[in-house]
Design an enzyme around this catalytic site. Structure first.
Site, PDB file in Angstrom:
ATOM      1  N   HIS A 178      -5.344 -33.227  18.474  1.00 34.04           N
ATOM      2  CA  HIS A 178      -4.298 -34.089  19.028  1.00 34.04           C
ATOM      3  C   HIS A 178      -3.139 -33.266  19.562  1.00 34.04           C
ATOM      4  CE1 HIS A 178      -6.266 -37.683  17.477  1.00 34.04           C
ATOM      5  NE2 HIS A 178      -6.678 -36.856  16.508  1.00 34.04           N
ATOM      6  N   GLU A 190      -4.890  -6.568  14.731  1.00 33.38           N
ATOM      7  CA  GLU A 190      -4.398  -5.261  14.286  1.00 33.38           C
ATOM      8  C   GLU A 190      -5.535  -4.233  14.334  1.00 33.38           C
ATOM      9  OE1 GLU A 190      -0.866  -4.549  11.364  1.00 33.38           O
ATOM     10  OE2 GLU A 190      -2.659  -4.392  10.137  1.00 33.38           O
ATOM     11  N   GLY A 205      -4.880  -1.912   4.783  1.00 37.70           N
ATOM     12  CA  GLY A 205      -4.080  -3.080   4.378  1.00 37.70           C
ATOM     13  C   GLY A 205      -4.793  -4.397   4.643  1.00 37.70           C
ATOM     14  N   ARG A 206      -5.310  -4.576   5.860  1.00 41.01           N
ATOM     15  CA  ARG A 206      -5.928  -5.861   6.215  1.00 41.01           C
ATOM     16  C   ARG A 206      -7.329  -6.005   5.640  1.00 41.01           C
ATOM     17  NH1 ARG A 206      -4.896  -2.462  10.164  1.00 41.01           N
ATOM     18  NH2 ARG A 206      -6.556  -1.613  11.463  1.00 41.01           N
ATOM     19  N   LYS A 262       0.836  -1.199   0.000  1.00 43.21           N
ATOM     20  CA  LYS A 262       0.000   0.000   0.000  1.00 43.21           C
ATOM     21  C   LYS A 262       0.875   1.255   0.000  1.00 43.21           C
ATOM     22  CE  LYS A 262      -3.619   2.370   2.472  1.00 43.21           C
ATOM     23  NZ  LYS A 262      -4.557   2.438   3.568  1.00 43.21           N
TER      24      LYS A 262
HETATM   25  O1  F6P Z   1       3.199  -3.165   9.696  1.00 44.11           O
HETATM   26  C1  F6P Z   1       1.830  -3.326   9.547  1.00 44.11           C
HETATM   27  C2  F6P Z   1       1.377  -2.955   8.173  1.00 44.11           C
HETATM   28  O2  F6P Z   1       1.357  -1.599   8.009  1.00 44.11           O
HETATM   29  C3  F6P Z   1       0.003  -3.576   7.894  1.00 44.11           C
HETATM   30  O3  F6P Z   1      -1.037  -2.822   8.370  1.00 44.11           O
HETATM   31  C4  F6P Z   1       0.043  -3.732   6.412  1.00 44.11           C
HETATM   32  O4  F6P Z   1      -0.919  -4.642   5.950  1.00 44.11           O
HETATM   33  C5  F6P Z   1       1.450  -4.216   6.216  1.00 44.11           C
HETATM   34  O5  F6P Z   1       2.215  -3.510   7.172  1.00 44.11           O
HETATM   35  C6  F6P Z   1       2.027  -4.003   4.841  1.00 44.11           C
HETATM   36  O6  F6P Z   1       2.033  -2.643   4.504  1.00 44.11           O
HETATM   37  P1  F6P Z   1       2.223  -2.184   3.002  1.00 44.11           P
HETATM   38  O7  F6P Z   1       1.099  -2.743   2.220  1.00 44.11           O
HETATM   39  O8  F6P Z   1       2.226  -0.685   3.030  1.00 44.11           O
HETATM   40  O9  F6P Z   1       3.545  -2.733   2.537  1.00 44.11           O
END
Ligand code: F6P
Length: 498
Positions: free
Chosen positions: A361, A330, A244-245, A185
């Protein structure tokens, strides 16, 4: 911000699960639902119609309905970063301009996939996706869940900066037929950028003439991708408002779309849209994400549970617990409210879990007899995905159901070591089948469940400042600086990194 009154919820009677069933013949009907090809059963949790009503009152007090509309309507609900959250716009629900932008980005993504399929990038056979966290977990889950029978492309997802992760892929991929997908991102994440550089070096070393010509960038920061060397035509953007998530619906889903085919990707979006409509339009006592969040909150706030554990009784969903760890922890692993005040109560449970039957198990001993109360979530799929005799799938499902029954029932014998206290909660999510549509609905269900948890706790589920300090300190150390304690200084020296 309103300070929610939890006293009614805290004062709810604490009956055993079996008593709750005995006292209400309609309990199962009242606490189960069918939405988008998924059967949800919370009857083996301690939720009761009274508890649900108390949570509905709390939802009113915290203006869940208003905040839900604010999210779908594109208001700046991510208050600490002063921006909207736009992941639902990726599947058609949001502010008109966000939905239109997402649709245009999807059209661009589809056109690039068509071009790759038409060999515009040369003969591509392997797709090497580098990204981490939300830029890896979502597409990885999709490919692992749905891509097993697809021989369209060989796709690898590499997240770790540990060179062994890339080494493994270099051993089996041919640089001459590999497409590099850089997913970030921000386009600044250290691990991803280092891995991307190393893939370029690997291609260059193997004589690939124009390695940057074989790169696709998935990012909300196109200018950074251009700076890094990607041509503007090979950038697949997404909006800053897509967290991101929450990003697998956007161009971050590219490796899944290329592996599964565009129709499947659209089915995924449609399934999520169906869950969006359900979440937005259904009364809370019949609303799957809301009921799941009420159960989460009941256990964290009233019963002192510090963890929750989803177990996927289906190999295709084995990555779901890791995906949920990021989504839930997160998003809601926060200590202050949207106003910056201490929350004053527990926030997100620690999400852990695993795969059934394997986990039975290994870790189920603690679930049945340990001193921690852990709300368990069973996920299973009615239609088998394997080609083996039906007895395999029958055993798999019966094991899941029997574990839930055993957790609730317990068993008392003369020997305490062989006794089970019972009254241990579990919920069950039973999918008719595991297809793109149902998986889209399932993931959207989890997203909205996180949202409801966040609203009732008064926290912002959409920022993640907690990850920054460690990154900053690692960056300082990498430059030979940093103000470290004696232990850390010693470790750096011992590893020969000073
Ligand atoms: O470190 C956490 C984070 O910022 C997440 O929220 C994100 O999904 C991940 O790192 C990757 O970030 P990017 O897509 O900017 O590389």
């Amino acid at each position: 911000m309103n300070v929610a009154d939890w006293s009614k919820i805290e004062a709810l009677p604490k009956e055993r699960l079996e008593t709750l069933f005995a006292n209400d013949p309609d309990r199962l009907a009242k606490l189960s639902l069918d939405v988008a090809g998924i059967h949800f059963d919370w009857s083996k949790t301690h939720l009761t119609p009274d508890a649900v009503a108390a949570f509905e009152a709390l939802a009113k007090e915290t203006d869940l309905a208003g905040k839900r509309e604010a999210m779908f309507g594109g208001q700046n609900v991510n208050v600490t970063e002063d921006r909207p959250v736009e992941h639902t716009a990726e599947r058609g629900a949001g502010k008109d301009e966000s939905v239109a932008r997402a649709a245009a980005y999807h059209a661009r993504m589809r056109a690039v996939i068509d071009a790759i399929e038409a060999d515009a990038f040369g003969p591509i056979r392997h797709v090497l996706h580098v990204g981490i966290g939300g830029s890896a977990l979502g597409p990885h889950l999709l490919i692992d869940a749905l891509g097993r029978d697809s021989d369209r492309y060989d796709v690898a997802i590499v997240s770790n900066v540990d060179g062994m992760a890339l080494d493994d892929v270099f051993d089996r991929f041919d640089p001459a037929t590999t497409l590099l997908v850089v997913a970030s991102k921000t386009f600044t994440t250290t691990e991803t950028m280092m891995n991307a550089e190393s893939v370029i070096a690997w291609m260059t070393g193997a004589g690939v003439e124009d390695p940057y010509g074989r790169v696709i960038a998935l990012t909300a920061s196109p200018e950074k991708a251009i700076e890094w060397g990607v041509d503007e035509t090979r950038i697949l953007p997404f909006s800053e408002g897509v967290g991101g998530r929450y990003s697998l619906w956007s161009s971050i889903g590219f490796p899944a779309a290329i592996k599964l085919g565009w129709e499947q990707f659209e089915e995924l979006l449609d399934g999520a849209a169906e869950m969006d409509r359900h979440f937005r339009l259904t009364a809370l006592h019949e609303n799957a994400p809301a009921l799941a969040a009420f159960a989460d909150l009941y256990y964290t706030q009233v019963r002192g549970c510090e963890t929750r554990a989803p177990f996927a009784y289906d190999e295709r969903l084995r990555l779901l617990p890791s995906y949920l760890q990021q989504l839930e922890m997160e998003s809601n692993g926060k200590g202050v409210t949207v106003d910056g005040q201490p929350v004053g109560r527990p926030t997100a449970a620690i999400t852990w879990g695993g795969v059934g039957t394997d986990a039975q198990h290994a870790v189920f001993q603690l679930l049945h007899q340990g001193t921690h109360l852990v709300p368990v979530e069973f996920l299973a799929v009615i239609e088998a995905g394997d080609t083996l005799p039906a007895e395999h799938h029958r055993q798999l499902l019966l094991n899941a159901f029997a574990q839930g029954a055993a957790l609730m029932k317990g068993k008392q014998v003369d020997d305490p070591a062989r006794s089970y206290p019972g009254d241990r909660p579990s919920s069950t999510l039973l999918l008719d089948r595991l297809d793109a549509r149902t998986l889209g609905a399932l993931i959207a269900f989890y997203e909205h469940r996180v949202f409801v948890n966040g609203v009732l706790l008064g926290i912002n589920s959409f920022d993640q400042f907690g990850v920054e300090l460690g990154k900053e300190m690692a960056k300082a150390a990498a430059k030979g600086g940093g103000d470290f304690d004696p232990s850390t200084t010693d470790l750096i020296a011992r590893a020969g990194l000073a």
